[in-house]
Design an enzyme around this catalytic site. Sequence first.
Site, mmCIF file in Angstrom:
data_model
loop_
_atom_site.group_PDB
_atom_site.id
_atom_site.type_symbol
_atom_site.label_atom_id
_atom_site.label_comp_id
_atom_site.label_asym_id
_atom_site.label_seq_id
_atom_site.Cartn_x
_atom_site.Cartn_y
_atom_site.Cartn_z
ATOM 1 N N HIS A 142 -7.146 17.895 3.401
ATOM 2 C CA HIS A 142 -6.226 17.078 4.200
ATOM 3 C C HIS A 142 -5.401 16.208 3.257
ATOM 4 O O HIS A 142 -5.948 15.430 2.475
ATOM 5 C CB HIS A 142 -7.005 16.192 5.172
ATOM 6 C CG HIS A 142 -6.125 15.260 5.957
ATOM 7 N ND1 HIS A 142 -5.176 15.706 6.851
ATOM 8 C CD2 HIS A 142 -6.045 13.901 5.964
ATOM 9 C CE1 HIS A 142 -4.560 14.671 7.384
ATOM 10 N NE2 HIS A 142 -5.064 13.564 6.864
ATOM 11 N N LYS A 163 1.077 8.882 4.210
ATOM 12 C CA LYS A 163 1.202 9.981 3.237
ATOM 13 C C LYS A 163 2.498 10.759 3.440
ATOM 14 O O LYS A 163 3.247 11.013 2.494
ATOM 15 C CB LYS A 163 -0.007 10.918 3.348
ATOM 16 C CG LYS A 163 -1.344 10.271 3.032
ATOM 17 C CD LYS A 163 -2.483 11.274 3.040
ATOM 18 C CE LYS A 163 -2.714 11.875 4.420
ATOM 19 N NZ LYS A 163 -3.158 10.872 5.413
ATOM 20 N N ASP A 181 -0.054 17.787 5.509
ATOM 21 C CA ASP A 181 -1.210 17.748 6.406
ATOM 22 C C ASP A 181 -2.350 18.648 5.939
ATOM 23 O O ASP A 181 -3.456 18.182 5.691
ATOM 24 C CB ASP A 181 -0.821 18.101 7.841
ATOM 25 C CG ASP A 181 -1.938 17.771 8.819
ATOM 26 O OD1 ASP A 181 -2.586 16.720 8.651
ATOM 27 O OD2 ASP A 181 -2.190 18.579 9.733
ATOM 28 N N ARG A 247 -6.574 -2.959 -13.546
ATOM 29 C CA ARG A 247 -5.341 -3.659 -13.885
ATOM 30 C C ARG A 247 -4.680 -3.107 -15.142
ATOM 31 O O ARG A 247 -3.487 -3.297 -15.360
ATOM 32 C CB ARG A 247 -5.647 -5.159 -14.096
ATOM 33 C CG ARG A 247 -6.218 -5.864 -12.869
ATOM 34 C CD ARG A 247 -5.159 -6.030 -11.806
ATOM 35 N NE ARG A 247 -4.073 -6.878 -12.266
ATOM 36 C CZ ARG A 247 -4.043 -8.200 -12.172
ATOM 37 N NH1 ARG A 247 -5.073 -8.846 -11.630
ATOM 38 N NH2 ARG A 247 -3.002 -8.886 -12.596
#
EC number: 2.7.11.-
Length: 331
Positions: A142, A163, A181, A247
């Site tokens: 997916h 998305k 999808d 970071r």
Amino acid sequence: MNEESLGCMNLAEFCKDLNLEEIYSPVDEFDLYDSGLNRPGLQLHGYYEYFDAKRIQIIGKVETSYLLSLDPKLREKRIDDFFSYDFPCVIICWDLPEAEIFEAAAKKHARILLRSKEKTSIFFYHLIDYIDRKTAPMISMHGVLVEVHGVGVLITGPSGIGKSETALELVKRGSTLIADDVVEVSNHQDRVLSGTAPEMLRYYMEVRGIGIIDVRTLYGAKAVKQSVEVDMVIKLENWDETSPYDRLGLDEETQDILGIEVPLVTIPVSGGRNLAVIIETAAINNRMKALGFRSAQIFCDKVAKHNEEVAEARKRQEEKEKQKALKEEQK
């Protein structure tokens, strides 16, 4: 003990895909037990030690010329001995008319006999690639698959996180859509992951609030592609203040897909973040890493070097101050 089949090949589809002529075919399909191919020069000479009869057999000019040089009775025996083995099929290359010398044995032993117009070496590699694509392990995932600056990016994350909308923005910025999808990912030769879309969904995208759109029709042929190598995975997730996000970029995560470790980047989603630009940057950065350029490590090395220089300077200054204090005491 029965060997495990790599897959069942439909003969009509097999011949259509590879532009093959059916000379004799007693069945409509055949099982493939080995992805390798064999040119039976030694076998047609009578040597069957270590012969892998489970492979597709390819015959070209060399093998055919050798057989035609033999006495007809010996030639018939050699061909009959060869066709007595239960191989998937025999393919004669170069469109050789001499293929008829194999037809009687093919009918006797009920073996598939086909003919190709291509040269033996060219057809050999075409067939290897075809078998690899047909038998490669595959899973459905997916997500959305796009090609960003030459990098195959699989975007994953929970439903509704954005998305498809992000992929649409990437397409507007020049990227290419492969699948939305449902992404079918296959493992080729345990080295390369290839992603594509199911035939029914190819080139379509669902945008909430608009519905289903045809990306190829709206943005042109340059905006879509049938398949691409999966070079990295980008996982979108809702921003979590308590999550220790990287970071610096030194922590390199991976995701296992069909036994292959793929670079994984987790991107937190919050209002005001331009995900398309961030994904483009991640894709380019991934390409630079593949070329050996790691900006995060270079930055950290510079910081470490700077800190060392500062520490050395401080140490020298402290040594000078000690020497100065010692001289003042001696006075």
